[in-house]
Write a protein that holds these residues in place. Structure first.
Motif, PDB file in Angstrom:
ATOM      1  N   THR A  29     -11.202  -1.776  22.273  1.00 41.38           N
ATOM      2  CA  THR A  29     -12.416  -2.566  22.063  1.00 41.38           C
ATOM      3  C   THR A  29     -13.664  -1.702  21.875  1.00 41.38           C
ATOM      4  O   THR A  29     -14.768  -2.235  21.786  1.00 41.38           O
ATOM      5  N   ALA A  30     -13.490  -0.390  21.796  1.00 41.87           N
ATOM      6  CA  ALA A  30     -14.639   0.503  21.599  1.00 41.87           C
ATOM      7  C   ALA A  30     -15.288   0.238  20.246  1.00 41.87           C
ATOM      8  O   ALA A  30     -14.597   0.124  19.227  1.00 41.87           O
ATOM      9  N   ASP A  38     -14.353  -2.927  15.780  1.00 42.44           N
ATOM     10  CA  ASP A  38     -14.049  -2.106  16.947  1.00 42.44           C
ATOM     11  C   ASP A  38     -12.860  -1.223  16.583  1.00 42.44           C
ATOM     12  O   ASP A  38     -12.393  -1.230  15.428  1.00 42.44           O
ATOM     13  N   ALA A  39     -12.356  -0.465  17.549  1.00 41.82           N
ATOM     14  CA  ALA A  39     -11.258   0.463  17.249  1.00 41.82           C
ATOM     15  C   ALA A  39     -10.021  -0.267  16.744  1.00 41.82           C
ATOM     16  O   ALA A  39      -9.330   0.226  15.837  1.00 41.82           O
ATOM     17  N   ASP A 152     -13.699   8.641  12.377  1.00 39.46           N
ATOM     18  CA  ASP A 152     -14.460   7.516  12.931  1.00 39.46           C
ATOM     19  C   ASP A 152     -13.869   7.050  14.265  1.00 39.46           C
ATOM     20  O   ASP A 152     -14.605   6.772  15.225  1.00 39.46           O
ATOM     21  N   LEU A 153     -12.552   6.980  14.332  1.00 39.99           N
ATOM     22  CA  LEU A 153     -11.905   6.553  15.583  1.00 39.99           C
ATOM     23  C   LEU A 153     -12.113   7.581  16.688  1.00 39.99           C
ATOM     24  O   LEU A 153     -12.414   7.213  17.837  1.00 39.99           O
ATOM     25  N   ASP A 158     -14.828   8.941  21.751  1.00 44.26           N
ATOM     26  CA  ASP A 158     -15.416  10.115  22.391  1.00 44.26           C
ATOM     27  C   ASP A 158     -14.350  11.180  22.647  1.00 44.26           C
ATOM     28  O   ASP A 158     -14.267  11.757  23.724  1.00 44.26           O
ATOM     29  N   ARG A 159     -13.538  11.431  21.614  1.00 42.53           N
ATOM     30  CA  ARG A 159     -12.491  12.447  21.694  1.00 42.53           C
ATOM     31  C   ARG A 159     -12.724  13.498  20.613  1.00 42.53           C
ATOM     32  O   ARG A 159     -13.373  13.232  19.601  1.00 42.53           O
ATOM     33  N   PRO A 160     -12.168  14.683  20.795  1.00 43.30           N
ATOM     34  CA  PRO A 160     -12.248  15.675  19.725  1.00 43.30           C
ATOM     35  C   PRO A 160     -11.590  15.125  18.453  1.00 43.30           C
ATOM     36  O   PRO A 160     -10.588  14.409  18.532  1.00 43.30           O
TER      37      PRO A 160
END
Length: 223
Positions: A29-30, A38-39, A152-153, A158-160
């Protein structure tokens, strides 16, 4: 050596499959920069871009290829408000089934890539927009879709950024040509950072923009 489109797409899809399998409810849901998705909706969109391969391979082969991978991303009616609305709504509808269902559909869609591996060299297809292309060129556009939306994902979660070397090299070659590695080394940019800037995810500095334009960068129209 620049990897083939199918090799790059297989590697990038494998990476995304692993990521999707590890997401929890909060991840799905990010919000993403591809509003209003969303994701889950963004992953559904990526899945749909691969799902188009099967009906294209089932359709009659066009007599010639008139559009290349860069030409596919020309700014015409395919990015019109009406088409964008359909694109947005269809992904949101698919995401309503929930993240795990989206991931399962993505895994199933990847089987089409096995079929692509058995197609004859020079195989041609017609896109949903009516573009007659080689399968190799169309697969290049799918590498763009999976790699760029993978950025984008990753940013949304908030991942590398997990872009694979094969996909990064393939997209960079589309944008800058076969000597892309030399150009990027001169700029001090890695291929993933370059792709993010070239597709509007991050900003070029004025000097970087001038340098890539001087080297004849191919700008892509993206929805």
């Amino acid at each position: 050596m620049i990897p083939s489109a199918l090799t790059a797409l297989n590697r990038e899809s494998e990476q995304l499959s692993t990521v999707l399998d590890g997401l929890d409810h909060g991840d799905w849901t990010a919000p993403t920069r591809c509003t209003p998705w969303d994701a889950a909706a963004l992953a559904a969109h990526i899945t749909m871009t691969l799902a188009r391969l099967c009906p294209m391979l089932d359709a009659p082969e066009p007599p010639e290829a008139a559009v290349d991978a860069a030409g596919y991303y020309r700014p015409d009616e395919r990015f019109s408000p009406d088409v964008n609305e359909i694109r947005i709504d269809s992904a949101a509808e698919a995401a309503a089934a929930g993240g795990p269902a989206v991931a399962a559909r993505f895994h199933a869609t990847r089987r089409t890539l096995e079929r692509c591996a058995n197609e004859a060299p020079g195989r041609r297809v017609t896109t949903r927009h009516g573009d007659p292309m080689t399968l190799e060129d169309f697969l290049t556009t799918r590498v763009v879709e999976v790699a760029v939306h993978g950025i984008d994902l990753a940013d949304a979660l908030d991942r590398p950024r997990w872009t694979t070397p094969e996909a990064a090299a393939h997209v960079a070659a589309l944008l800058l040509g076969p000597d892309h590695a030399t150009v990027l080394a001169g700029l001090g940019l890695g291929p993933v950072a370059f792709i993010a800037k070239a597709t509007g995810r991050d900003d070029f500095t004025a000097a970087e923009r001038a340098a890539v334009e001087a080297r004849g960068i191919t700008w892509l129209a993206l929805g």
